[in-house]
Design a protein around this motif. Structure first.
Motif, PDB file in Angstrom:
ATOM      1  N   PHE A  59       1.281  -1.489  -0.012  1.00  0.00           N
ATOM      2  CA  PHE A  59       0.386   0.085  -0.431  1.00  0.00           C
ATOM      3  C   PHE A  59       0.479   0.895   0.064  1.00  0.00           C
ATOM      4  O   PHE A  59       0.187   2.665   0.961  1.00  0.00           O
ATOM      5  CB  PHE A  59      -0.803   0.069   1.428  1.00  0.00           C
ATOM      6  CG  PHE A  59      -1.666  -1.246   1.060  1.00  0.00           C
ATOM      7  CD1 PHE A  59      -2.989  -1.469   0.012  1.00  0.00           C
ATOM      8  CD2 PHE A  59      -1.221  -2.108   2.518  1.00  0.00           C
ATOM      9  CE1 PHE A  59      -4.175  -2.163   0.179  1.00  0.00           C
ATOM     10  CE2 PHE A  59      -2.631  -3.265   2.583  1.00  0.00           C
ATOM     11  CZ  PHE A  59      -3.972  -3.505   1.318  1.00  0.00           C
ATOM     12  N   TRP A  60       2.362   1.297  -0.357  1.00  0.00           N
ATOM     13  CA  TRP A  60       3.117   1.930  -0.132  1.00  0.00           C
ATOM     14  C   TRP A  60       2.589   3.902  -1.078  1.00  0.00           C
ATOM     15  O   TRP A  60       2.524   4.372  -0.452  1.00  0.00           O
ATOM     16  CB  TRP A  60       4.359   1.645  -0.955  1.00  0.00           C
ATOM     17  CG  TRP A  60       5.636   2.947  -1.082  1.00  0.00           C
ATOM     18  CD1 TRP A  60       5.626   3.623  -2.162  1.00  0.00           C
ATOM     19  CD2 TRP A  60       6.528   3.606  -0.044  1.00  0.00           C
ATOM     20  NE1 TRP A  60       7.454   4.795  -1.487  1.00  0.00           N
ATOM     21  CE2 TRP A  60       7.023   3.980  -0.479  1.00  0.00           C
ATOM     22  CE3 TRP A  60       5.971   2.651   1.647  1.00  0.00           C
ATOM     23  CZ2 TRP A  60       8.020   4.941   0.929  1.00  0.00           C
ATOM     24  CZ3 TRP A  60       7.535   3.307   1.991  1.00  0.00           C
ATOM     25  CH2 TRP A  60       8.091   4.409   1.508  1.00  0.00           C
ATOM     26  N   ASN A  61       1.737   3.059  -2.017  1.00  0.00           N
ATOM     27  CA  ASN A  61       1.289   4.464  -2.906  1.00  0.00           C
ATOM     28  C   ASN A  61       0.614   5.811  -2.461  1.00  0.00           C
ATOM     29  O   ASN A  61      -0.494   6.650  -2.793  1.00  0.00           O
ATOM     30  CB  ASN A  61       1.040   4.094  -3.973  1.00  0.00           C
ATOM     31  CG  ASN A  61       2.204   3.725  -5.249  1.00  0.00           C
ATOM     32  OD1 ASN A  61       3.470   4.172  -4.962  1.00  0.00           O
ATOM     33  ND2 ASN A  61       2.264   2.924  -5.905  1.00  0.00           N
ATOM     34  N   GLU A  62      -0.677   4.309  -1.361  1.00  0.00           N
ATOM     35  CA  GLU A  62      -1.623   5.250  -0.438  1.00  0.00           C
ATOM     36  C   GLU A  62      -1.347   6.039   0.526  1.00  0.00           C
ATOM     37  O   GLU A  62      -1.879   6.893   1.196  1.00  0.00           O
ATOM     38  CB  GLU A  62      -2.832   3.989  -0.038  1.00  0.00           C
ATOM     39  CG  GLU A  62      -2.349   2.586  -1.020  1.00  0.00           C
ATOM     40  CD  GLU A  62      -3.746   3.102  -2.482  1.00  0.00           C
ATOM     41  OE1 GLU A  62      -4.565   4.452  -1.589  1.00  0.00           O
ATOM     42  OE2 GLU A  62      -3.900   3.485  -3.100  1.00  0.00           O
ATOM     43  N   TYR A  63       0.131   6.042   1.416  1.00  0.00           N
ATOM     44  CA  TYR A  63       0.719   6.365   2.560  1.00  0.00           C
ATOM     45  C   TYR A  63       0.793   7.739   2.335  1.00  0.00           C
ATOM     46  O   TYR A  63       1.471   7.744   1.235  1.00  0.00           O
ATOM     47  CB  TYR A  63       1.635   5.295   3.064  1.00  0.00           C
ATOM     48  CG  TYR A  63       1.363   3.933   3.598  1.00  0.00           C
ATOM     49  CD1 TYR A  63       0.247   3.700   4.157  1.00  0.00           C
ATOM     50  CD2 TYR A  63       2.134   3.272   3.531  1.00  0.00           C
ATOM     51  CE1 TYR A  63      -0.160   2.445   4.622  1.00  0.00           C
ATOM     52  CE2 TYR A  63       2.091   1.596   3.770  1.00  0.00           C
ATOM     53  CZ  TYR A  63       0.834   1.860   4.106  1.00  0.00           C
ATOM     54  OH  TYR A  63       0.546   0.355   4.682  1.00  0.00           O
ATOM     55  N   GLY A  64       0.811   8.786   3.156  1.00  0.00           N
ATOM     56  CA  GLY A  64       1.042   9.902   2.657  1.00  0.00           C
ATOM     57  C   GLY A  64       2.608   9.885   3.072  1.00  0.00           C
ATOM     58  O   GLY A  64       3.214   9.492   3.946  1.00  0.00           O
ATOM     59  N   GLU A  65       2.888  10.911   2.949  1.00  0.00           N
ATOM     60  CA  GLU A  65       4.613  11.405   2.656  1.00  0.00           C
ATOM     61  C   GLU A  65       5.189  11.888   4.406  1.00  0.00           C
ATOM     62  O   GLU A  65       6.529  11.596   4.871  1.00  0.00           O
ATOM     63  CB  GLU A  65       4.848  12.799   2.229  1.00  0.00           C
ATOM     64  CG  GLU A  65       4.884  12.882   0.850  1.00  0.00           C
ATOM     65  CD  GLU A  65       5.847  11.755   0.041  1.00  0.00           C
ATOM     66  OE1 GLU A  65       7.178  11.663   0.461  1.00  0.00           O
ATOM     67  OE2 GLU A  65       5.466  10.859  -0.888  1.00  0.00           O
ATOM     68  N   GLY A  66       4.696  11.598   5.180  1.00  0.00           N
ATOM     69  CA  GLY A  66       4.878  12.312   6.400  1.00  0.00           C
ATOM     70  C   GLY A  66       4.328  11.071   7.751  1.00  0.00           C
ATOM     71  O   GLY A  66       4.393  10.986   8.354  1.00  0.00           O
TER      72      GLY A  66
END
Length: 203
Positions: A59-66
């Motif tokens: 789910f890497w692309n679903e996570y926010g940068e922070g």
């Protein structure tokens, strides 16, 4: 002769620049390696119940940068840790993650089990010798005294000659007490039901 002198000078200059550039690159590499070995000022351990490691990549692309991305990119990411035991209950899981060993060694073999020496069922974090803090109920009578090994949090405290701080917070008592270890400065958990309080223990 002047041309020869100029060529020798130019060659020497370029050679010197090349050596300096290599040294600078080597120094930069050494500094980067040294930076990894520096003692961190803050260590944060997060355990998410039922979250498999592959969820980070899946789910890497679903996570926010922070959030998880920052922890993975800027923190220390343990990619290949496996603990061969069953059942995978909360107590043994937290104890295994924070001690780096299995229930057969750290002693937390379940959330509850029968203790043949005491001839009674016991809870992994219960401790009648501890007192509740923040509540009048027995929900605070908890400690890691059944855990037979030290945790990474204990080792961090020992490494800093007890100057470092360990504070464990979780919804469940066992989720705070066991990761906090034997030397925690504080462990807080939520007492639900009618009370709805954040509580602790005197341990």
């Amino acid at each position: 002769m002047k041309k020869l002198f100029s060529l020798i000078f130019m060659f020497s200059f370029l050679f010197s620049c090349s050596i300096l550039a290599q040294r600078k690159e080597k120094t930069k590499e050494i500094n980067q390696n040294t930076a990894i070995a520096e003692t961190p000022k803050l260590v944060v351990g997060i355990v998410v119940d039922q979250m498999r490691y592959d969820y980070l990549t899946r789910f890497w692309n679903e996570y926010g940068e922070g959030g998880f991305k920052r922890l993975v990119n800027e923190g220390f990411n343990c990619k290949n840790h496996h603990f061969n035991y069953a059942p995978t209950s909360t107590g043994p899981g937290h104890a295994s993650v924070y001690t780096g060993t299995t229930p057969a060694t750290h002693g937390i073999i379940g959330n509850e089990w029968y203790d043949k020496i005491a001839d009674q069922d016991v809870y992994c974090a219960s401790d009648s010798a501890s007192n509740s803090v923040g509540t009048t109920s027995d929900a605070g009578k908890m400690s890691p005294h059944r855990m037979l090994t030290s945790t990474i949090t204990d080792q961090l405290r020992l490494h800093t000659q007890m100057r470092g701080k360990t504070i464990a917070i979780a919804l469940k008592d066992r989720g705070a007490v066991l990761p906090g270890g034997h030397t925690a400065n504080a462990a807080y958990w939520f007492e639900g039901g009618e009370n709805g309080l954040w509580i602790s223990s005197s341990y």
